[in-house]
Design an enzyme around this catalytic site. Structure first.
Site, PDB file in Angstrom:
ATOM      1  N   ASP A 106      -4.440   2.301   7.635  1.00 34.75           N
ATOM      2  CA  ASP A 106      -3.453   1.867   8.487  1.00 34.75           C
ATOM      3  C   ASP A 106      -2.070   2.139   8.217  1.00 34.75           C
ATOM      4  OD1 ASP A 106      -2.168   0.210  10.187  1.00 34.75           O
ATOM      5  OD2 ASP A 106      -3.475  -1.619   9.827  1.00 34.75           O
ATOM      6  N   ARG A 108       0.434   1.736  10.542  1.00 36.77           N
ATOM      7  CA  ARG A 108       1.250   1.261  11.527  1.00 36.77           C
ATOM      8  C   ARG A 108       2.460   0.788  10.905  1.00 36.77           C
ATOM      9  NH1 ARG A 108      -3.250  -2.396  14.530  1.00 36.77           N
ATOM     10  NH2 ARG A 108      -3.742  -2.811  12.296  1.00 36.77           N
TER      11      ARG A 108
END
Ligand code: ZN
Length: 230
Positions: free
Chosen positions: A150, A152
């Site tokens: 991830d 983000r």
């Protein structure tokens, strides 16, 4: 990285009418916010010029004291799910359900962050899909490509919410990391609203991986999201 409000307009959708606001970061990357029932409080950034905003700000502060806590969804772009109705993930139904819920409450926002494929980009996401076609799960596929599970970031959320004077939210999410991030950055998450839609034979394994290996709050049958205890 800093973020600047650029422009806004009305956006009628099949769920109802939103205001659409465009923000840009220092690299010119665009992020999008859809709002309902949340007037802009920062007139200085709203028109990009005027400093004469005191009277307006005071009016809006009074208005924000009267409105309900807005329902907010932080949604990272997923071209395949959002636009092409992909069954490999739950992004499209999650976005549509959140838009519908926000219209029904009449006060809320979608923060639509342009970080495709959990931040690894569209090309790498499709490379990971190719590995998934060979039987690897979503997390292992990323790791095999040398990419984070991830990637983000959420640092645009603060400036976007500040633009509409929001410092407390009901957050639509199953992801405790988003709750933690907002809380750490001065946004009061007064309620976590679980969201589980769009489960199908194609994405059940993906959702189970998010639950079992990535900390998402889904129960063993993927039927009902579980409330946070704290
Ligand atoms: Zn998706």
């Amino acid at each position: 990285m800093s973020y600047q409000f650029i422009t806004s307009a009305k956006l009628p959708t099949r769920h109802g009418e939103f205001d659409i606001h465009i923000f840009e970061n220092d690299d010119g990357q665009e992020h999008v916010m859809l709002t309902v029932g949340l007037p802009v409080v920062d007139q200085k950034t709203a028109d990009g010029l005027s400093n004469d905003s005191d009277g307006q700000s005071n009016q809006n502060s009074a208005a924000s004291a009267e409105r309900p806590t807005p329902l907010v969804r932080i949604h990272s772009e997923c071209l395949t799910g959002d636009a092409f109705s992909s069954l490999k993930c739950d992004c499209g139904p999650q976005l549509n359900t959140a838009m519908q819920a926000i219209q029904e409450t009449g006060c809320g926002a979608i923060l639509y962050l342009r970080q495709e494929g959990r931040g690894i980009g569209l090309t790498n996401k499709i490379r990971a899909y190719a590995l998934q076609d060979q039987g690897h799960d979503t997390l292992d596929a990323n790791l095999m490509l040398g990419l984070p599970a991830d990637a983000r970031i959420y640092d645009m959320c603060g400036p976007m919410l500040a633009h509409i004077g929001v410092d407390a939210v009901k957050l639509i999410t199953n992801n405790p990391d988003k709750v933690a991030y907002l809380t750490e950055h001065g946004i009061d998450v007064v309620e976590r609203v679980p969201l589980l839609v769009g489960v199908n034979d194609m994405n059940a394994e993906y959702l189970a991986t998010k639950r079992d290996r990535m900390g998402h709050l889904l129960d063993k049958d993927l039927n009902t999201a579980i409330h946070l205890n704290k």
